[in-house]
Scaffold this active site. Structure first.
Site, PDB file in Angstrom:
ATOM      1  N   SER A  71       9.931   8.372 -46.213  1.00 27.66           N
ATOM      2  CA  SER A  71       9.288   9.579 -46.734  1.00 27.66           C
ATOM      3  C   SER A  71       9.027   9.495 -48.230  1.00 27.66           C
ATOM      4  O   SER A  71       9.672   8.724 -48.941  1.00 27.66           O
ATOM      5  CB  SER A  71      10.155  10.812 -46.466  1.00 27.66           C
TER       6      SER A  71
HETATM    7  N1  SAH Z   1      14.639   9.205 -43.179  1.00 23.88           N
HETATM    8  C1  SAH Z   1      13.892   7.974 -43.134  1.00 23.88           C
HETATM    9  C2  SAH Z   1      12.433   8.140 -42.763  1.00 23.88           C
HETATM   10  C3  SAH Z   1      12.280   8.613 -41.391  1.00 23.88           C
HETATM   11  S1  SAH Z   1      10.787   8.235 -40.551  1.00 23.88           S
HETATM   12  C4  SAH Z   1      14.019   7.170 -44.417  1.00 23.88           C
HETATM   13  O1  SAH Z   1      14.687   7.624 -45.363  1.00 23.88           O
HETATM   14  O2  SAH Z   1      13.489   6.060 -44.463  1.00 23.88           O
HETATM   15  C5  SAH Z   1      11.255   8.956 -39.029  1.00 23.88           C
HETATM   16  C6  SAH Z   1      12.193   8.140 -38.203  1.00 23.88           C
HETATM   17  O3  SAH Z   1      12.592   8.927 -37.103  1.00 23.88           O
HETATM   18  C7  SAH Z   1      11.573   6.889 -37.630  1.00 23.88           C
HETATM   19  O4  SAH Z   1      12.292   5.764 -38.015  1.00 23.88           O
HETATM   20  C8  SAH Z   1      11.638   7.106 -36.123  1.00 23.88           C
HETATM   21  O5  SAH Z   1      11.855   5.928 -35.384  1.00 23.88           O
HETATM   22  C9  SAH Z   1      12.802   8.064 -36.007  1.00 23.88           C
HETATM   23  N2  SAH Z   1      12.861   8.848 -34.758  1.00 23.88           N
HETATM   24  C10 SAH Z   1      11.827   9.361 -34.035  1.00 23.88           C
HETATM   25  N3  SAH Z   1      12.305  10.037 -32.974  1.00 23.88           N
HETATM   26  C11 SAH Z   1      13.659   9.964 -33.008  1.00 23.88           C
HETATM   27  C12 SAH Z   1      14.703  10.442 -32.174  1.00 23.88           C
HETATM   28  N4  SAH Z   1      14.475  11.140 -31.083  1.00 23.88           N
HETATM   29  N5  SAH Z   1      15.987  10.171 -32.537  1.00 23.88           N
HETATM   30  C13 SAH Z   1      16.259   9.436 -33.651  1.00 23.88           C
HETATM   31  N6  SAH Z   1      15.302   8.943 -34.466  1.00 23.88           N
HETATM   32  C14 SAH Z   1      14.024   9.212 -34.164  1.00 23.88           C
END
Ligand code: SAH
Length: 244
Positions: free
Chosen positions: A90
């Site tokens: 993000s």
């Molecule tokens: N917080 C992260 C960015 C997140 S991007 C950082 O600091 O880099 C969103 C993430 O959520 C992705 O990696 C995606 O794979 C994950 N995601 C999507 N659905 C999910 C679920 N049901 N449970 C856990 N993770 C999930």
């Protein structure tokens, strides 16, 4: 004599290689530090985030170590960046904004859904006592775990799984942050939020616009407040199956 001159020349070449190499590494670190200081001041502090503990954490955590090498030079720009597997880290302002609204205290236990690169988890780890983070893509969960371990974080636990179910064993949580967009609030997360706890998540079905929403649990009831409009990658897994 010619041999002696050759050896001298070789010695000078080797020595200058080491000097140049070392100073260029120091130069990189200076470059990143200056860029990070500018990011915190211009993109975070000037936009109203005034919590000194959070600003310190944003200054300390080296975002460039959580992004692929090809994107390191862009690590302190205020924008999301690709981290592989079609996912993104993000934008720094949004990381700060979401964390700001959670009002993390040093004794707090925090749950994150969507570990991604592990950057947000590192910021949380600077502020809270314990951080539990769930990532649905195995490859990313492993990589984030390695990055966090390398940087010496011993109060973050990452697991691969569907964050829809939360992580009951370690709950209830003082704060929950969901960093992928959900069409509705996953009910298990509400259950795992402690009394007085705060949860922040992007809510909505539209892939190009969601509402960053803050929930607070007061006397068992949930208070809801809109923070701003955001764009996040969608939450996958069970919540998607429920939609069908
Ligand atoms: N917080 C992260 C960015 C997140 S991007 C950082 O600091 O880099 C969103 C993430 O959520 C992705 O990696 C995606 O794979 C994950 N995601 C999507 N659905 C999910 C679920 N049901 N449970 C856990 N993770 C999930």
């Amino acid at each position: 004599m010619a041999m002696e001159a050759l050896i001298k020349l070789l010695f000078i070449l080797v020595a200058s290689f080491f000097v140049l190499n070392c100073s260029s590494q120091g130069g990189d670190e200076d470059f990143y530090l200056t860029a990070r200081q500018k990011m915190v001041k211009e993109d975070i502090q000037k936009r109203g985030i005034d919590d000194p503990r959070l600003l310190d954490a944003m200054l300390k955590v080296e975002r460039h170590l959580f992004v692929p090498e090809d994107y390191r030079h862009l690590a302190y720009e205020d924008r999301p960046l690709p981290i592989g597997e079609g996912q993104t880290i993000s934008q720094p302002y949004i990381v700060a904004l979401m964390t700001y609204h959670l009002h993390i205290k040093p004794d707090d236990r925090v749950l994150e859904i969507g570990t991604g690169s592990g950057y947000q988890a590192a910021v949380l780890a600077e502020l809270a006592k314990e951080v539990y983070s769930i990532e649905i893509i195995e490859e990313l969960a492993q990589r984030a775990q390695e990055s966090l371990k390398k940087l010496g974080y011993s109060n973050v636990w990452v697991k691969c799984g569907d964050g829809f179910y939360g992580w009951k064993e370690h709950g209830p949580y003082d704060a929950i942050i969901v960093t992928c967009a959900a069409p509705k609030v996953p009910k298990h997360l509400i259950e795992q939020l402690d009394e007085g706890g705060r949860m922040i998540l992007p809510l909505g079905d539209d892939p190009f616009y969601q509402t960053l929403t803050l929930l607070t649990k007061k006397e068992g009831r949930i208070e809801k407040r809109r923070v701003t409009g955001v764009v996040f990658v969608p939450m996958t897994g069970e919540i998607e199956r429920e939609k069908r």
